[in-house]
Design a protein around this motif. Structure first.
Motif, PDB file in Angstrom:
ATOM      1  N   VAL A 108       0.741  -1.171   0.025  1.00  0.00           N
ATOM      2  CA  VAL A 108       0.098   0.052   0.072  1.00  0.00           C
ATOM      3  C   VAL A 108       0.988   1.368   0.141  1.00  0.00           C
ATOM      4  O   VAL A 108       1.772   1.300   1.027  1.00  0.00           O
ATOM      5  N   ARG A 109       0.401   2.077  -1.022  1.00  0.00           N
ATOM      6  CA  ARG A 109       1.415   3.301  -1.342  1.00  0.00           C
ATOM      7  C   ARG A 109       0.567   4.663  -0.328  1.00  0.00           C
ATOM      8  O   ARG A 109       1.248   5.437   0.220  1.00  0.00           O
ATOM      9  N   SER A 110      -0.608   4.455  -0.380  1.00  0.00           N
ATOM     10  CA  SER A 110      -1.648   5.241   0.194  1.00  0.00           C
ATOM     11  C   SER A 110      -2.877   4.496   0.721  1.00  0.00           C
ATOM     12  O   SER A 110      -3.227   3.750  -0.261  1.00  0.00           O
ATOM     13  N   ALA A 111      -3.624   5.031   1.735  1.00  0.00           N
ATOM     14  CA  ALA A 111      -4.713   4.148   1.948  1.00  0.00           C
ATOM     15  C   ALA A 111      -5.501   4.040   0.773  1.00  0.00           C
ATOM     16  O   ALA A 111      -5.561   4.633  -0.078  1.00  0.00           O
ATOM     17  N   CYS A 112      -6.091   2.697   0.498  1.00  0.00           N
ATOM     18  CA  CYS A 112      -6.373   2.390  -0.629  1.00  0.00           C
ATOM     19  C   CYS A 112      -8.011   1.575  -0.608  1.00  0.00           C
ATOM     20  O   CYS A 112      -8.010   0.962   0.386  1.00  0.00           O
ATOM     21  N   THR A 113      -8.573   1.437  -1.463  1.00  0.00           N
ATOM     22  CA  THR A 113      -9.930   0.738  -1.485  1.00  0.00           C
ATOM     23  C   THR A 113      -9.978   0.305  -2.837  1.00  0.00           C
ATOM     24  O   THR A 113      -9.888   0.698  -3.835  1.00  0.00           O
ATOM     25  N   LEU A 114     -10.298  -1.289  -2.794  1.00  0.00           N
ATOM     26  CA  LEU A 114     -10.144  -1.903  -3.895  1.00  0.00           C
ATOM     27  C   LEU A 114     -11.561  -2.872  -4.139  1.00  0.00           C
ATOM     28  O   LEU A 114     -12.200  -3.242  -3.035  1.00  0.00           O
ATOM     29  N   LEU A 115     -11.953  -3.049  -5.406  1.00  0.00           N
ATOM     30  CA  LEU A 115     -13.069  -3.939  -5.515  1.00  0.00           C
ATOM     31  C   LEU A 115     -12.556  -5.209  -6.277  1.00  0.00           C
ATOM     32  O   LEU A 115     -11.679  -5.084  -7.206  1.00  0.00           O
ATOM     33  N   PHE A 116     -12.846  -6.202  -5.578  1.00  0.00           N
ATOM     34  CA  PHE A 116     -12.656  -7.682  -6.146  1.00  0.00           C
ATOM     35  C   PHE A 116     -13.478  -8.593  -6.577  1.00  0.00           C
ATOM     36  O   PHE A 116     -14.566  -8.509  -6.182  1.00  0.00           O
ATOM     37  N   ILE A 117     -13.445  -9.060  -7.793  1.00  0.00           N
ATOM     38  CA  ILE A 117     -14.383 -10.011  -8.237  1.00  0.00           C
ATOM     39  C   ILE A 117     -13.272 -11.248  -8.489  1.00  0.00           C
ATOM     40  O   ILE A 117     -12.349 -11.383  -9.438  1.00  0.00           O
ATOM     41  N   THR A 118     -13.637 -12.301  -7.617  1.00  0.00           N
ATOM     42  CA  THR A 118     -12.636 -13.351  -7.558  1.00  0.00           C
ATOM     43  C   THR A 118     -13.286 -14.502  -7.620  1.00  0.00           C
ATOM     44  O   THR A 118     -14.198 -14.783  -7.238  1.00  0.00           O
ATOM     45  N   PRO A 119     -12.582 -15.462  -8.545  1.00  0.00           N
ATOM     46  CA  PRO A 119     -12.900 -17.011  -8.732  1.00  0.00           C
ATOM     47  C   PRO A 119     -12.502 -17.659  -7.325  1.00  0.00           C
ATOM     48  O   PRO A 119     -11.440 -17.912  -6.965  1.00  0.00           O
ATOM     49  N   GLY A 120     -13.408 -17.859  -6.287  1.00  0.00           N
ATOM     50  CA  GLY A 120     -12.867 -18.360  -4.966  1.00  0.00           C
ATOM     51  C   GLY A 120     -12.465 -19.787  -4.986  1.00  0.00           C
ATOM     52  O   GLY A 120     -11.799 -20.285  -4.021  1.00  0.00           O
ATOM     53  N   GLU A 121     -12.955 -20.702  -5.758  1.00  0.00           N
ATOM     54  CA  GLU A 121     -12.649 -21.970  -5.755  1.00  0.00           C
ATOM     55  C   GLU A 121     -11.293 -22.426  -5.613  1.00  0.00           C
ATOM     56  O   GLU A 121     -10.488 -22.077  -6.454  1.00  0.00           O
ATOM     57  N   GLY A 122     -10.611 -22.907  -4.605  1.00  0.00           N
ATOM     58  CA  GLY A 122      -9.250 -23.268  -4.383  1.00  0.00           C
ATOM     59  C   GLY A 122      -8.208 -22.285  -4.022  1.00  0.00           C
ATOM     60  O   GLY A 122      -7.150 -22.572  -4.148  1.00  0.00           O
ATOM     61  N   THR A 123      -8.894 -21.135  -3.780  1.00  0.00           N
ATOM     62  CA  THR A 123      -7.946 -19.994  -3.545  1.00  0.00           C
ATOM     63  C   THR A 123      -6.880 -20.408  -2.378  1.00  0.00           C
ATOM     64  O   THR A 123      -7.017 -21.029  -1.412  1.00  0.00           O
ATOM     65  N   ARG A 124      -5.430 -20.158  -2.750  1.00  0.00           N
ATOM     66  CA  ARG A 124      -4.410 -20.442  -1.727  1.00  0.00           C
ATOM     67  C   ARG A 124      -3.742 -19.103  -1.259  1.00  0.00           C
ATOM     68  O   ARG A 124      -3.857 -18.124  -1.893  1.00  0.00           O
ATOM     69  N   ASN A 125      -3.304 -19.072   0.184  1.00  0.00           N
ATOM     70  CA  ASN A 125      -2.809 -18.053   0.909  1.00  0.00           C
ATOM     71  C   ASN A 125      -1.481 -18.605   1.339  1.00  0.00           C
ATOM     72  O   ASN A 125      -1.578 -19.642   1.825  1.00  0.00           O
ATOM     73  N   VAL A 126      -0.476 -17.946   1.035  1.00  0.00           N
ATOM     74  CA  VAL A 126       0.807 -18.283   1.800  1.00  0.00           C
ATOM     75  C   VAL A 126       1.491 -17.019   2.195  1.00  0.00           C
ATOM     76  O   VAL A 126       1.186 -15.810   1.641  1.00  0.00           O
ATOM     77  N   VAL A 127       2.437 -17.313   3.181  1.00  0.00           N
ATOM     78  CA  VAL A 127       3.305 -16.058   3.629  1.00  0.00           C
ATOM     79  C   VAL A 127       4.146 -15.676   2.336  1.00  0.00           C
ATOM     80  O   VAL A 127       4.086 -14.299   2.110  1.00  0.00           O
ATOM     81  N   ASP A 128       4.947 -16.495   1.745  1.00  0.00           N
ATOM     82  CA  ASP A 128       5.843 -16.000   0.671  1.00  0.00           C
ATOM     83  C   ASP A 128       5.956 -17.286  -0.356  1.00  0.00           C
ATOM     84  O   ASP A 128       6.880 -18.062   0.083  1.00  0.00           O
ATOM     85  N   PRO A 129       5.242 -17.047  -1.499  1.00  0.00           N
ATOM     86  CA  PRO A 129       5.624 -18.111  -2.534  1.00  0.00           C
ATOM     87  C   PRO A 129       7.079 -18.392  -2.974  1.00  0.00           C
ATOM     88  O   PRO A 129       7.277 -19.213  -3.699  1.00  0.00           O
ATOM     89  N   ARG A 130       8.002 -17.221  -2.716  1.00  0.00           N
ATOM     90  CA  ARG A 130       9.109 -17.172  -3.331  1.00  0.00           C
ATOM     91  C   ARG A 130      10.150 -17.956  -2.445  1.00  0.00           C
ATOM     92  O   ARG A 130      11.105 -18.400  -2.749  1.00  0.00           O
ATOM     93  N   ASN A 131       9.411 -18.372  -1.261  1.00  0.00           N
ATOM     94  CA  ASN A 131      10.387 -18.955  -0.377  1.00  0.00           C
ATOM     95  C   ASN A 131       9.484 -19.864   0.519  1.00  0.00           C
ATOM     96  O   ASN A 131       9.031 -19.748   1.563  1.00  0.00           O
ATOM     97  N   PRO A 132       9.206 -21.197  -0.131  1.00  0.00           N
ATOM     98  CA  PRO A 132       8.126 -22.024   0.443  1.00  0.00           C
ATOM     99  C   PRO A 132       8.430 -22.619   1.784  1.00  0.00           C
ATOM    100  O   PRO A 132       7.567 -22.975   2.594  1.00  0.00           O
ATOM    101  N   GLU A 133       9.832 -22.397   2.127  1.00  0.00           N
ATOM    102  CA  GLU A 133      10.223 -23.110   3.658  1.00  0.00           C
ATOM    103  C   GLU A 133       9.792 -21.901   4.676  1.00  0.00           C
ATOM    104  O   GLU A 133       9.992 -22.467   5.849  1.00  0.00           O
ATOM    105  N   ALA A 134       9.505 -20.796   4.376  1.00  0.00           N
ATOM    106  CA  ALA A 134       9.150 -19.831   5.439  1.00  0.00           C
ATOM    107  C   ALA A 134       8.163 -19.921   6.154  1.00  0.00           C
ATOM    108  O   ALA A 134       7.033 -20.747   5.645  1.00  0.00           O
TER     109      ALA A 134
END
Length: 134
Positions: A108-134
């Motif tokens: 975030v560069r300045s407080a922002c508001t976003l609208l999301f249109i998301t295909p939800g099935e199977g969504t994954r969240n990780v701390v950092d995909p560039r470093n899977p061991e983290a």
């Protein structure tokens, strides 16, 4: 016909193309999986306001996600196939299509508001995909 605010009531578009308002609660995402059969074939329309960087990266394996900037500024970070790109997101009214399978987060560069249109099935969240061991 009601006029829900997308910050407090998200909209689920199911595979039959029926739109269902869903109140935002602490257990929202678990409830969506339970109430909409793992969110198979569903899309989520939601508004989020950010004053800090996203704490995780996410990826949507079943479809492209659309982000629409309502206000403020952010830098999107996209990661796929071992390559990271930065994308300034600083024009209110502008949108970005995040291709399916691409990891993404935002600084975030300045407080922002976003609208999301998301295909939800199977969504994954990780701390950092560039470093899977983290």
């Amino acid at each position: 016909m009601s006029q829900p605010a997308l910050r407090s009531t998200f909209i689920v578009l199911d595979p039959r193309q029926a739109a269902t308002p869903v109140p935002v609660t602490p257990g929202l995402y678990e409830a969506l999986d339970a109430d909409f059969q793992g969110f198979a074939g569903c899309w989520l329309m939601a508004e989020h306001a950010f004053t800090a960087d996203w704490p995780t990266w996410e990826m949507h394996p079943k479809g492209d996600e659309i982000l629409y900037l309502l206000s403020g500024e952010a830098t999107l970070h996209l990661y796929a196939d071992g390559v990271e790109r930065e994308l300034p997101f600083n024009t209110p009214g502008g949108c970005v299509i995040i291709p399916k399978g691409v990891w993404h987060t935002a600084k975030v560069r300045s407080a922002c508001t976003l609208l999301f249109i998301t295909p939800g099935e199977g969504t994954r969240n990780v701390v950092d995909p560039r470093n899977p061991e983290a």
